[in-house]
Design a protein around this motif. Structure first.
Motif, PDB file in Angstrom:
ATOM      1  N   TRP A   1       0.836  -1.203   0.000  1.00  0.00           N
ATOM      2  CA  TRP A   1       0.000   0.000   0.000  1.00  0.00           C
ATOM      3  C   TRP A   1       0.869   1.251   0.000  1.00  0.00           C
ATOM      4  CZ3 TRP A   1      -4.168  -1.080  -2.019  1.00  0.00           C
ATOM      5  CH2 TRP A   1      -4.987  -2.123  -1.632  1.00  0.00           C
ATOM      6  N   ALA A   2       1.981   1.223   0.723  1.00  0.00           N
ATOM      7  CA  ALA A   2       2.892   2.378   0.709  1.00  0.00           C
ATOM      8  C   ALA A   2       3.478   2.574  -0.687  1.00  0.00           C
ATOM      9  CB  ALA A   2       4.003   2.182   1.739  1.00  0.00           C
ATOM     10  N   ASP A   3       3.818   1.489  -1.355  1.00  0.00           N
ATOM     11  CA  ASP A   3       4.334   1.579  -2.725  1.00  0.00           C
ATOM     12  C   ASP A   3       3.267   2.112  -3.682  1.00  0.00           C
ATOM     13  OD1 ASP A   3       6.759   0.612  -1.875  1.00  0.00           O
ATOM     14  OD2 ASP A   3       6.433  -1.433  -2.612  1.00  0.00           O
ATOM     15  N   LEU A   4       2.011   1.778  -3.435  1.00  0.00           N
ATOM     16  CA  LEU A   4       0.934   2.266  -4.300  1.00  0.00           C
ATOM     17  C   LEU A   4       0.843   3.782  -4.242  1.00  0.00           C
ATOM     18  CD1 LEU A   4      -1.493   1.832  -6.160  1.00  0.00           C
ATOM     19  CD2 LEU A   4      -2.883   1.554  -4.107  1.00  0.00           C
ATOM     20  N   SER A   5       0.961   4.354  -3.075  1.00  0.00           N
ATOM     21  CA  SER A   5       0.894   5.814  -2.987  1.00  0.00           C
ATOM     22  C   SER A   5       2.084   6.451  -3.693  1.00  0.00           C
ATOM     23  CB  SER A   5       0.834   6.260  -1.522  1.00  0.00           C
ATOM     24  OG  SER A   5       2.014   5.913  -0.839  1.00  0.00           O
ATOM     25  N   ARG A   6       3.260   5.839  -3.619  1.00  0.00           N
ATOM     26  CA  ARG A   6       4.444   6.352  -4.307  1.00  0.00           C
ATOM     27  C   ARG A   6       4.277   6.249  -5.826  1.00  0.00           C
ATOM     28  NH1 ARG A   6       8.198   3.762  -6.584  1.00  0.00           N
ATOM     29  NH2 ARG A   6       7.784   1.800  -5.524  1.00  0.00           N
ATOM     30  N   VAL A   7       3.808   5.096  -6.307  1.00  0.00           N
ATOM     31  CA  VAL A   7       3.609   4.891  -7.745  1.00  0.00           C
ATOM     32  C   VAL A   7       2.546   5.846  -8.285  1.00  0.00           C
ATOM     33  CG1 VAL A   7       2.745   3.243  -9.462  1.00  0.00           C
ATOM     34  CG2 VAL A   7       4.403   2.509  -7.764  1.00  0.00           C
ATOM     35  N   ALA A   8       1.479   6.056  -7.522  1.00  0.00           N
ATOM     36  CA  ALA A   8       0.421   6.975  -7.956  1.00  0.00           C
ATOM     37  C   ALA A   8       0.978   8.386  -8.103  1.00  0.00           C
ATOM     38  CB  ALA A   8      -0.729   6.951  -6.958  1.00  0.00           C
ATOM     39  N   ALA A   9       1.794   8.804  -7.167  1.00  0.00           N
ATOM     40  CA  ALA A   9       2.377  10.146  -7.252  1.00  0.00           C
ATOM     41  C   ALA A   9       3.317  10.260  -8.452  1.00  0.00           C
ATOM     42  CB  ALA A   9       3.116  10.470  -5.960  1.00  0.00           C
ATOM     43  N   GLU A  10       4.091   9.209  -8.718  1.00  0.00           N
ATOM     44  CA  GLU A  10       5.015   9.229  -9.850  1.00  0.00           C
ATOM     45  C   GLU A  10       4.287   9.342 -11.188  1.00  0.00           C
ATOM     46  OE1 GLU A  10       7.301   5.669  -9.557  1.00  0.00           O
ATOM     47  OE2 GLU A  10       8.563   6.427  -7.940  1.00  0.00           O
ATOM     48  N   ARG A  11       3.121   8.751 -11.297  1.00  0.00           N
ATOM     49  CA  ARG A  11       2.382   8.729 -12.559  1.00  0.00           C
ATOM     50  C   ARG A  11       1.350   9.836 -12.687  1.00  0.00           C
ATOM     51  NH1 ARG A  11       1.729   2.330 -13.938  1.00  0.00           N
ATOM     52  NH2 ARG A  11       3.915   1.838 -13.588  1.00  0.00           N
ATOM     53  N   GLY A  12       1.275  10.688 -11.686  1.00  0.00           N
ATOM     54  CA  GLY A  12       0.330  11.799 -11.737  1.00  0.00           C
ATOM     55  C   GLY A  12      -1.086  11.410 -11.341  1.00  0.00           C
ATOM     56  N   TRP A  13      -1.246  10.279 -10.707  1.00  0.00           N
ATOM     57  CA  TRP A  13      -2.555   9.844 -10.239  1.00  0.00           C
ATOM     58  C   TRP A  13      -2.795  10.399  -8.840  1.00  0.00           C
ATOM     59  CZ3 TRP A  13      -1.450   3.977 -11.318  1.00  0.00           C
ATOM     60  CH2 TRP A  13      -1.341   3.765 -12.699  1.00  0.00           C
ATOM     61  N   THR A  14      -4.042  10.353  -8.404  1.00  0.00           N
ATOM     62  CA  THR A  14      -4.354  10.754  -7.030  1.00  0.00           C
ATOM     63  C   THR A  14      -4.574   9.498  -6.197  1.00  0.00           C
ATOM     64  OG1 THR A  14      -6.726  10.878  -7.469  1.00  0.00           O
ATOM     65  CG2 THR A  14      -5.437  12.906  -7.762  1.00  0.00           C
ATOM     66  N   TYR A  15      -4.140   9.546  -4.954  1.00  0.00           N
ATOM     67  CA  TYR A  15      -4.284   8.414  -4.032  1.00  0.00           C
ATOM     68  C   TYR A  15      -4.788   8.945  -2.702  1.00  0.00           C
ATOM     69  CZ  TYR A  15      -3.096   4.798  -0.663  1.00  0.00           C
ATOM     70  OH  TYR A  15      -3.161   3.863   0.338  1.00  0.00           O
ATOM     71  N   GLU A  16      -5.833   8.312  -2.193  1.00  0.00           N
ATOM     72  CA  GLU A  16      -6.348   8.617  -0.861  1.00  0.00           C
ATOM     73  C   GLU A  16      -6.438   7.306  -0.097  1.00  0.00           C
ATOM     74  OE1 GLU A  16      -9.850  11.244  -0.583  1.00  0.00           O
ATOM     75  OE2 GLU A  16      -9.668  11.376  -2.779  1.00  0.00           O
ATOM     76  N   GLN A  17      -5.923   7.301   1.119  1.00  0.00           N
ATOM     77  CA  GLN A  17      -5.991   6.073   1.906  1.00  0.00           C
ATOM     78  C   GLN A  17      -7.442   5.723   2.236  1.00  0.00           C
ATOM     79  OE1 GLN A  17      -3.788   6.072   5.562  1.00  0.00           O
ATOM     80  NE2 GLN A  17      -4.096   3.906   5.876  1.00  0.00           N
ATOM     81  N   ARG A  18      -8.224   6.743   2.627  1.00  0.00           N
ATOM     82  CA  ARG A  18      -9.648   6.521   2.899  1.00  0.00           C
ATOM     83  C   ARG A  18     -10.426   7.690   2.330  1.00  0.00           C
ATOM     84  NH1 ARG A  18     -12.683   5.489   8.691  1.00  0.00           N
ATOM     85  NH2 ARG A  18     -14.707   5.043   7.791  1.00  0.00           N
ATOM     86  N   ALA A  19     -11.372   7.401   1.473  1.00  0.00           N
ATOM     87  CA  ALA A  19     -12.201   8.428   0.848  1.00  0.00           C
ATOM     88  C   ALA A  19     -13.649   8.215   1.283  1.00  0.00           C
ATOM     89  CB  ALA A  19     -12.076   8.364  -0.665  1.00  0.00           C
ATOM     90  N   ARG A  20     -14.103   9.044   2.176  1.00  0.00           N
ATOM     91  CA  ARG A  20     -15.475   8.907   2.695  1.00  0.00           C
ATOM     92  C   ARG A  20     -16.493   9.328   1.635  1.00  0.00           C
ATOM     93  NH1 ARG A  20     -15.407   8.224   8.348  1.00  0.00           N
ATOM     94  NH2 ARG A  20     -13.379   8.723   9.240  1.00  0.00           N
ATOM     95  N   GLY A  21     -17.527   8.518   1.482  1.00  0.00           N
ATOM     96  CA  GLY A  21     -18.630   8.847   0.586  1.00  0.00           C
ATOM     97  C   GLY A  21     -18.388   8.529  -0.881  1.00  0.00           C
ATOM     98  N   ARG A  22     -17.215   8.086  -1.251  1.00  0.00           N
ATOM     99  CA  ARG A  22     -16.920   7.848  -2.670  1.00  0.00           C
ATOM    100  C   ARG A  22     -17.519   6.541  -3.188  1.00  0.00           C
ATOM    101  NH1 ARG A  22     -12.646  11.212  -4.919  1.00  0.00           N
ATOM    102  NH2 ARG A  22     -12.597  12.947  -3.458  1.00  0.00           N
ATOM    103  N   ALA A  23     -17.763   5.575  -2.317  1.00  0.00           N
ATOM    104  CA  ALA A  23     -18.293   4.288  -2.760  1.00  0.00           C
ATOM    105  C   ALA A  23     -19.815   4.272  -2.840  1.00  0.00           C
ATOM    106  CB  ALA A  23     -17.820   3.176  -1.823  1.00  0.00           C
ATOM    107  N   THR A  24     -20.454   5.321  -2.370  1.00  0.00           N
ATOM    108  CA  THR A  24     -21.924   5.361  -2.338  1.00  0.00           C
ATOM    109  C   THR A  24     -22.524   5.280  -3.731  1.00  0.00           C
ATOM    110  OG1 THR A  24     -21.777   6.684  -0.333  1.00  0.00           O
ATOM    111  CG2 THR A  24     -23.898   6.642  -1.454  1.00  0.00           C
ATOM    112  N   GLU A  25     -21.885   5.900  -4.713  1.00  0.00           N
ATOM    113  CA  GLU A  25     -22.459   5.923  -6.065  1.00  0.00           C
ATOM    114  C   GLU A  25     -22.507   4.541  -6.719  1.00  0.00           C
ATOM    115  OE1 GLU A  25     -19.596   7.551  -9.204  1.00  0.00           O
ATOM    116  OE2 GLU A  25     -18.753   8.300  -7.313  1.00  0.00           O
ATOM    117  N   TYR A  26     -21.838   3.545  -6.152  1.00  0.00           N
ATOM    118  CA  TYR A  26     -21.831   2.195  -6.728  1.00  0.00           C
ATOM    119  C   TYR A  26     -22.787   1.240  -6.017  1.00  0.00           C
ATOM    120  CZ  TYR A  26     -17.838   4.082  -9.086  1.00  0.00           C
ATOM    121  OH  TYR A  26     -17.036   4.876  -9.851  1.00  0.00           O
TER     122      TYR A  26
END
Length: 117
Positions: free
Chosen positions: A42-67
């Motif tokens: 998971w720590a590597d995922l946040s590093r890789v996301a930053a390197e590729r210009g992606w956004t990473y949030e460990q916990r995003a409240r309310g984002r799964a509701t739309e599914y």
């Protein structure tokens, strides 16, 4: 002859107890290594996301509701949290992925309210 059988029985019993302790200790060590490996991933995922210009949030409240109502998600809900929420663009297409965790109060075998992913 009886004493030899008694001694042999005690040796086997001792070997069994030592073997069980060894098995339990190895299980705890292996579980700890697996947990460390997952956390490092998971720590590597946040590093890789930053390197590729992606956004990473460990916990995003309310984002799964739309599914709600789709696939393994619950039929309805509000303010559902998603874990390890990643968004970005890959090969010209936008994407979003996350981990959804829930508690199943009806699972009798694994305990009341045990968390699942």
């Amino acid at each position: 002859m009886e004493t030899a059988v008694g001694i042999l029985l005690k040796v086997f019993l001792f070997a069994f107890v030592v073997g069980m302790f060894t098995l339990v200790i190895r299980a705890f060590v292996r579980s700890g290594k697996e947990d460390k490996r997952i956390r490092q991933g998971w720590a590597d995922l946040s590093r890789v996301a930053a390197e590729r210009g992606w956004t990473y949030e460990q916990r995003a409240r309310g984002r799964a509701t739309e599914y709600c109502g789709v696939g393994p998600m619950p039929g309805s809900g509000s303010n559902l949290s998603s874990w390890h929420y990643v968004t970005g663009e890959f090969r010209g297409r936008s994407f979003m992925c996350f981990e959804y965790r829930y508690s199943n109060p009806l699972s009798g075998s694994s305990g009341v309210g045990s968390p699942r992913s």
